[in-house]
Design a protein around this motif. Sequence first.
Motif, PDB file in Angstrom:
ATOM      1  N   LEU A  59      54.476  31.831  42.508  1.00  0.00           N
ATOM      2  CA  LEU A  59      53.105  32.273  42.278  1.00  0.00           C
ATOM      3  C   LEU A  59      53.100  33.176  41.066  1.00  0.00           C
ATOM      4  O   LEU A  59      53.868  34.149  41.009  1.00  0.00           O
ATOM      5  N   SER A  60      52.248  32.857  40.091  1.00  0.00           N
ATOM      6  CA  SER A  60      52.128  33.672  38.877  1.00  0.00           C
ATOM      7  C   SER A  60      50.666  33.902  38.555  1.00  0.00           C
ATOM      8  O   SER A  60      49.814  33.065  38.847  1.00  0.00           O
ATOM      9  N   ALA A  61      50.410  35.040  37.924  1.00  0.00           N
ATOM     10  CA  ALA A  61      49.043  35.414  37.540  1.00  0.00           C
ATOM     11  C   ALA A  61      48.797  35.125  36.064  1.00  0.00           C
ATOM     12  O   ALA A  61      49.705  35.233  35.241  1.00  0.00           O
ATOM     13  N   GLU A  62      47.532  34.774  35.783  1.00  0.00           N
ATOM     14  CA  GLU A  62      47.190  34.538  34.387  1.00  0.00           C
ATOM     15  C   GLU A  62      47.221  35.854  33.628  1.00  0.00           C
ATOM     16  O   GLU A  62      47.082  36.906  34.211  1.00  0.00           O
ATOM     17  N   ALA A  63      47.423  35.884  32.396  1.00  0.00           N
ATOM     18  CA  ALA A  63      47.750  34.768  31.543  1.00  0.00           C
ATOM     19  C   ALA A  63      49.241  34.780  31.198  1.00  0.00           C
ATOM     20  O   ALA A  63      49.908  33.758  31.250  1.00  0.00           O
ATOM     21  N   ARG A  64      49.773  35.945  30.863  1.00  0.00           N
ATOM     22  CA  ARG A  64      51.186  35.977  30.452  1.00  0.00           C
ATOM     23  C   ARG A  64      52.128  35.605  31.584  1.00  0.00           C
ATOM     24  O   ARG A  64      53.199  35.061  31.351  1.00  0.00           O
ATOM     25  N   GLY A  65      51.732  35.862  32.814  1.00  0.00           N
ATOM     26  CA  GLY A  65      52.559  35.470  33.943  1.00  0.00           C
ATOM     27  C   GLY A  65      52.755  33.974  34.017  1.00  0.00           C
ATOM     28  O   GLY A  65      53.797  33.493  34.476  1.00  0.00           O
ATOM     29  N   PHE A  66      51.752  33.202  33.539  1.00  0.00           N
ATOM     30  CA  PHE A  66      51.883  31.749  33.542  1.00  0.00           C
ATOM     31  C   PHE A  66      53.029  31.284  32.655  1.00  0.00           C
ATOM     32  O   PHE A  66      53.652  30.262  32.930  1.00  0.00           O
ATOM     33  N   VAL A  67      53.303  32.020  31.581  1.00  0.00           N
ATOM     34  CA  VAL A  67      54.391  31.642  30.669  1.00  0.00           C
ATOM     35  C   VAL A  67      55.707  31.595  31.439  1.00  0.00           C
ATOM     36  O   VAL A  67      56.434  30.595  31.399  1.00  0.00           O
TER      37      VAL A  67
END
Length: 179
Positions: A59-67
């Motif tokens: 589970l990742s949060a937008e936006a940089r976490g998506f990278v």
Amino acid sequence: MSTLTLRELERRIRTVPDFPRPGISFKDITPLIEDGEALHAAVDALAEATEPYEYDRILSAEARGFVFGTALSYRARKGLILARKPNKLPRRTISASYDLEYGTDSLEAHADSIPPGTRVLVADDLLATGGTARAMCELVENAGGIVAACAFLIELRFLEGRSRLAPYPVVSLISYDEP
């Protein structure tokens, strides 16, 4: 495997004073992301650091976490669950609110993305006060999932965000002890 050390990765992170408001020292990871070798090394190091934890999805949060979430998901061949700002996802969602260093926000995930019993690795670029990561952990648990661990490229230790994530295991590659 890259030959870049964590210290060399750290040199690719810029500190931008007074952004997004006075008194905040923003850690800009875009120079690291723009450097293919550095990005590869960072993802590999984060993947190796999370290998001891058994998980089914990330589970990742937008936006940089998506990278980092996307790269880790690809490398581990695990599904990626998107945590987004409100009203950005098309199906029924669950949500969790959190405080930032500089405000309040909330995250949503599809309600059916985390089946009960699913073990989830929470991954993001930065652990600061722990609000965003704590909200992601709440999304997992509110859906009936299990937080396997939390993983970050950067940790701002002086903000003590790790304490908000107890009792979950926390992994971070690069730590800053002062602003």
